[in-house]
Design a protein around this motif. Structure first.
Motif, PDB file in Angstrom:
ATOM      1  N   GLU A 103     -56.915 -41.483  50.425  1.00  0.00           N
ATOM      2  CA  GLU A 103     -55.548 -40.557  50.301  1.00  0.00           C
ATOM      3  C   GLU A 103     -55.153 -39.587  50.951  1.00  0.00           C
ATOM      4  O   GLU A 103     -55.017 -40.545  52.569  1.00  0.00           O
ATOM      5  CB  GLU A 103     -56.255 -39.297  48.960  1.00  0.00           C
ATOM      6  N   HIS A 104     -54.061 -39.155  50.942  1.00  0.00           N
ATOM      7  CA  HIS A 104     -53.358 -37.360  52.601  1.00  0.00           C
ATOM      8  C   HIS A 104     -53.896 -36.458  52.206  1.00  0.00           C
ATOM      9  O   HIS A 104     -54.603 -35.740  51.495  1.00  0.00           O
ATOM     10  CB  HIS A 104     -52.107 -37.934  51.591  1.00  0.00           C
ATOM     11  N   ALA A 105     -53.806 -36.210  53.181  1.00  0.00           N
ATOM     12  CA  ALA A 105     -54.239 -34.672  53.500  1.00  0.00           C
ATOM     13  C   ALA A 105     -53.138 -33.330  53.387  1.00  0.00           C
ATOM     14  O   ALA A 105     -52.195 -33.752  54.511  1.00  0.00           O
ATOM     15  CB  ALA A 105     -54.723 -34.783  55.158  1.00  0.00           C
ATOM     16  N   CYS A 106     -52.697 -33.221  51.713  1.00  0.00           N
ATOM     17  CA  CYS A 106     -51.104 -32.928  52.106  1.00  0.00           C
ATOM     18  C   CYS A 106     -51.891 -32.348  50.690  1.00  0.00           C
ATOM     19  O   CYS A 106     -52.994 -32.554  49.825  1.00  0.00           O
ATOM     20  CB  CYS A 106     -50.717 -33.777  51.834  1.00  0.00           C
ATOM     21  N   PHE A 107     -51.127 -32.052  50.246  1.00  0.00           N
ATOM     22  CA  PHE A 107     -50.468 -31.273  48.829  1.00  0.00           C
ATOM     23  C   PHE A 107     -49.839 -31.712  47.638  1.00  0.00           C
ATOM     24  O   PHE A 107     -48.922 -32.126  47.912  1.00  0.00           O
ATOM     25  CB  PHE A 107     -51.093 -29.797  48.516  1.00  0.00           C
ATOM     26  N   LYS A 145     -66.156 -32.821  45.410  1.00  0.00           N
ATOM     27  CA  LYS A 145     -65.847 -33.190  44.255  1.00  0.00           C
ATOM     28  C   LYS A 145     -65.616 -35.004  43.530  1.00  0.00           C
ATOM     29  O   LYS A 145     -66.035 -35.655  43.112  1.00  0.00           O
ATOM     30  CB  LYS A 145     -64.444 -32.515  43.819  1.00  0.00           C
ATOM     31  N   VAL A 146     -64.113 -35.044  44.661  1.00  0.00           N
ATOM     32  CA  VAL A 146     -63.840 -36.686  44.395  1.00  0.00           C
ATOM     33  C   VAL A 146     -64.894 -37.508  44.146  1.00  0.00           C
ATOM     34  O   VAL A 146     -65.203 -39.228  43.503  1.00  0.00           O
ATOM     35  CB  VAL A 146     -62.284 -37.066  44.736  1.00  0.00           C
ATOM     36  N   GLN A 147     -65.391 -37.909  45.906  1.00  0.00           N
ATOM     37  CA  GLN A 147     -66.244 -38.331  46.340  1.00  0.00           C
ATOM     38  C   GLN A 147     -67.451 -38.678  45.252  1.00  0.00           C
ATOM     39  O   GLN A 147     -68.057 -39.809  44.639  1.00  0.00           O
ATOM     40  CB  GLN A 147     -66.819 -38.485  47.704  1.00  0.00           C
ATOM     41  N   SER A 148     -68.040 -38.086  44.737  1.00  0.00           N
ATOM     42  CA  SER A 148     -68.996 -37.164  44.102  1.00  0.00           C
ATOM     43  C   SER A 148     -68.696 -38.253  42.522  1.00  0.00           C
ATOM     44  O   SER A 148     -69.419 -38.791  41.618  1.00  0.00           O
ATOM     45  CB  SER A 148     -69.736 -35.832  43.717  1.00  0.00           C
ATOM     46  N   TYR A 149     -67.530 -38.029  41.731  1.00  0.00           N
ATOM     47  CA  TYR A 149     -66.945 -38.308  40.952  1.00  0.00           C
ATOM     48  C   TYR A 149     -66.770 -39.669  40.864  1.00  0.00           C
ATOM     49  O   TYR A 149     -67.393 -40.195  39.789  1.00  0.00           O
ATOM     50  CB  TYR A 149     -65.550 -37.773  40.283  1.00  0.00           C
ATOM     51  N   LEU A 150     -66.293 -40.257  42.305  1.00  0.00           N
ATOM     52  CA  LEU A 150     -66.467 -41.476  41.803  1.00  0.00           C
ATOM     53  C   LEU A 150     -67.140 -42.561  42.778  1.00  0.00           C
ATOM     54  O   LEU A 150     -67.228 -43.566  42.214  1.00  0.00           O
ATOM     55  CB  LEU A 150     -65.002 -42.000  43.030  1.00  0.00           C
ATOM     56  N   GLY A 151     -68.249 -41.799  42.854  1.00  0.00           N
ATOM     57  CA  GLY A 151     -69.375 -42.799  43.915  1.00  0.00           C
ATOM     58  C   GLY A 151     -68.494 -43.052  44.808  1.00  0.00           C
ATOM     59  O   GLY A 151     -70.033 -44.468  45.349  1.00  0.00           O
ATOM     60  N   ARG A 152     -67.700 -42.410  45.752  1.00  0.00           N
ATOM     61  CA  ARG A 152     -67.556 -43.859  46.178  1.00  0.00           C
ATOM     62  C   ARG A 152     -67.006 -43.094  47.530  1.00  0.00           C
ATOM     63  O   ARG A 152     -66.813 -41.641  47.517  1.00  0.00           O
ATOM     64  CB  ARG A 152     -66.391 -44.561  46.779  1.00  0.00           C
ATOM     65  N   GLU A 153     -66.955 -43.784  49.393  1.00  0.00           N
ATOM     66  CA  GLU A 153     -66.783 -42.788  50.170  1.00  0.00           C
ATOM     67  C   GLU A 153     -65.204 -42.715  50.330  1.00  0.00           C
ATOM     68  O   GLU A 153     -64.234 -43.805  50.267  1.00  0.00           O
ATOM     69  CB  GLU A 153     -67.032 -43.918  51.180  1.00  0.00           C
ATOM     70  N   LEU A 154     -63.814 -41.770  50.267  1.00  0.00           N
ATOM     71  CA  LEU A 154     -62.744 -42.243  50.866  1.00  0.00           C
ATOM     72  C   LEU A 154     -62.934 -41.705  52.207  1.00  0.00           C
ATOM     73  O   LEU A 154     -63.023 -41.313  52.364  1.00  0.00           O
ATOM     74  CB  LEU A 154     -61.480 -40.813  50.163  1.00  0.00           C
ATOM     75  N   ILE A 155     -61.113 -42.722  52.320  1.00  0.00           N
ATOM     76  CA  ILE A 155     -60.758 -42.001  53.948  1.00  0.00           C
ATOM     77  C   ILE A 155     -59.424 -41.640  53.656  1.00  0.00           C
ATOM     78  O   ILE A 155     -58.921 -41.984  52.844  1.00  0.00           O
ATOM     79  CB  ILE A 155     -60.516 -43.270  54.775  1.00  0.00           C
ATOM     80  N   ILE A 156     -59.211 -40.485  54.761  1.00  0.00           N
ATOM     81  CA  ILE A 156     -57.692 -39.366  54.626  1.00  0.00           C
ATOM     82  C   ILE A 156     -56.886 -39.872  55.598  1.00  0.00           C
ATOM     83  O   ILE A 156     -57.193 -40.032  56.781  1.00  0.00           O
ATOM     84  CB  ILE A 156     -57.912 -38.427  55.061  1.00  0.00           C
ATOM     85  N   GLU A 157     -55.636 -39.692  54.938  1.00  0.00           N
ATOM     86  CA  GLU A 157     -54.437 -40.620  56.185  1.00  0.00           C
ATOM     87  C   GLU A 157     -53.731 -39.038  56.730  1.00  0.00           C
ATOM     88  O   GLU A 157     -53.256 -38.514  55.550  1.00  0.00           O
ATOM     89  CB  GLU A 157     -53.299 -41.166  54.851  1.00  0.00           C
ATOM     90  N   ASN A 158     -53.581 -38.788  58.230  1.00  0.00           N
ATOM     91  CA  ASN A 158     -52.622 -38.089  58.486  1.00  0.00           C
ATOM     92  C   ASN A 158     -51.217 -38.615  57.850  1.00  0.00           C
ATOM     93  O   ASN A 158     -50.991 -40.059  57.379  1.00  0.00           O
ATOM     94  CB  ASN A 158     -52.717 -38.175  59.949  1.00  0.00           C
ATOM     95  N   VAL A 159     -50.521 -37.458  57.941  1.00  0.00           N
ATOM     96  CA  VAL A 159     -48.565 -37.298  57.036  1.00  0.00           C
ATOM     97  C   VAL A 159     -47.644 -37.554  57.607  1.00  0.00           C
ATOM     98  O   VAL A 159     -48.482 -36.426  59.010  1.00  0.00           O
ATOM     99  CB  VAL A 159     -49.017 -36.506  55.540  1.00  0.00           C
ATOM    100  N   SER A 160     -47.099 -37.754  57.611  1.00  0.00           N
ATOM    101  CA  SER A 160     -45.566 -37.423  57.947  1.00  0.00           C
ATOM    102  C   SER A 160     -44.840 -35.645  57.736  1.00  0.00           C
ATOM    103  O   SER A 160     -45.354 -36.169  56.288  1.00  0.00           O
ATOM    104  CB  SER A 160     -44.655 -38.299  58.042  1.00  0.00           C
ATOM    105  N   ALA A 161     -44.358 -34.879  58.574  1.00  0.00           N
ATOM    106  CA  ALA A 161     -43.952 -33.907  57.927  1.00  0.00           C
ATOM    107  C   ALA A 161     -42.615 -33.277  58.926  1.00  0.00           C
ATOM    108  O   ALA A 161     -42.118 -33.635  59.762  1.00  0.00           O
ATOM    109  CB  ALA A 161     -45.358 -32.480  58.720  1.00  0.00           C
ATOM    110  N   TYR A 162     -42.374 -32.590  57.204  1.00  0.00           N
ATOM    111  CA  TYR A 162     -40.692 -31.932  58.463  1.00  0.00           C
ATOM    112  C   TYR A 162     -40.526 -30.875  57.988  1.00  0.00           C
ATOM    113  O   TYR A 162     -39.615 -29.882  58.040  1.00  0.00           O
ATOM    114  CB  TYR A 162     -40.125 -32.507  56.976  1.00  0.00           C
ATOM    115  N   VAL A 163     -41.806 -30.067  58.356  1.00  0.00           N
ATOM    116  CA  VAL A 163     -41.599 -28.612  58.320  1.00  0.00           C
ATOM    117  C   VAL A 163     -43.147 -28.292  59.651  1.00  0.00           C
ATOM    118  O   VAL A 163     -44.378 -28.667  59.218  1.00  0.00           O
ATOM    119  CB  VAL A 163     -41.748 -27.306  57.260  1.00  0.00           C
TER     120      VAL A 163
END
Length: 301
Positions: A103-107, A145-163
């Motif tokens: 997933e991405h490091a964003c909201f 919360k997500v890793q616990s629910y899925l039982g899996r490790e996430l990898i988190i992507e840096n994002v392009s930003a415009y501000v």
């Protein structure tokens, strides 16, 4: 029998190269000789129960390890991720058994009190966050919360930003490093996103920007690399990360820098707009493999 992707990842010392699989290429991947090591799909495109798309993905899964790349989780949102979203992601995860989940490091999720009567809405885009202690703690909470629910490790992507946010006191690389230390998650390093931000905010010396970025990240923190290209714009206009062009020379050079620091990290070529023929996408993946083999010392580029 489907590919045992976890064993493959654990035992394979060579570079693994994949492509993002999009709908127009479904027939190509099922009828062509195997030329990549894995494919990646956007999770949300397969949330439906049954149907043609999921049927194709199940067929692909018989021949290729699959990485699930999510775009709507919104780990940096102040709002909780809706339970319905996580339920469908877990169902897909159990069906596909992906070898990587990202997933991405964003909201993305927000609450509009007046216009929508308090309804939680989705932005439809990857919105950047300020790199503050508060947002770091919030994203760590969501990842746990997500890793616990899925039982899996996430990898988190840096994002392009415009501000850019004045309140950010950490760089994105420092933010991701702290995020991984506190949650056990890994980093998905998108070289093109660093290039876009360099062009828009840092003077456009992409090699210097990539070098500065990757030297902050711990060597063992990166679990996947993304490569992509974006459309050029006239001087003075903002570059948009549209994934509509071949990987640029500057991003290929950044890839060499990343390989030299992080080693044989699974690498994916993304192309989402103005999709080319399957053969063109495959040629980009083959170029990534050739560069990796050269940098890692296996063969000539």
């Amino acid at each position: 029998m489907s590919v045992n992707s976890k064993e493959m990842l654990a035992n394979n010392k060579d570079i693994l190269v994949g492509v993002g699989l999009r709908h127009p290429h479904f027939t190509d991947i099922l009828t062509s000789a195997k030329q990549v090591d894995f494919v990646e799909v956007h999770s949300e495109n397969f949330f439906g129960q049954g149907g043609a798309a999921l049927s194709v993905l199940n067929q692909v899964r018989e021949a290729y390890p699959v990485s699930l790349h999510s775009t709507s989780m919104g780990l940096g949102s102040l709002q909780d991720i809706p339970t319905s979203y996580l339920t469908r992601l877990k169902q897909l995860t159990q069906t596909i058994d992906p070898f990587l989940m990202s997933e991405h490091a964003c909201f993305t999720w927000g609450l509009l009190q007046n216009q929508m009567h308090g309804q939680v809405i989705h932005s439809g885009d990857l919105l950047p966050i300020a790199h503050t202690r508060h947002n770091l703690n919030r994203m760590c909470e969501q990842i746990d919360k997500v890793q616990s629910y899925l039982g899996r490790e996430l990898i988190i992507e840096n994002v392009s930003a415009y501000v850019k946010f004045d309140e950010s006191y950490l760089s994105e690389a420092e933010f991701l490093t702290q995020l991984c230390k506190q949650t056990g998650a890994k980093i998905l390093l998108d070289i093109n996103n660093i290039a876009v931000n360099s062009l828009n905010f840092e003077g456009g010396n992409i090699q210097e920007s990539v070098n500065d970025y990757i030297n902050i990240l711990p060597v063992n923190s990166v679990a996947q690399i993304h490569l992509a290209g974006c459309s050029t714009v006239p001087d003075g206009q903002m570059v948009i990360d549209d994934h509509a062009r071949p990987v640029s020379d500057e991003v290929w050079q950044g890839y060499r820098q990343a390989l030299a620091r992080f080693g044989a990290v699974p690498t994916l070529v993304e192309w989402d707009s103005d999709l080319p023929e399957w053969s063109v996408l495959i040629s980009e993946a083959q170029k990534a493999r050739a560069i990796a083999n050269t940098v890692l010392g296996d063969s000539d580029e």
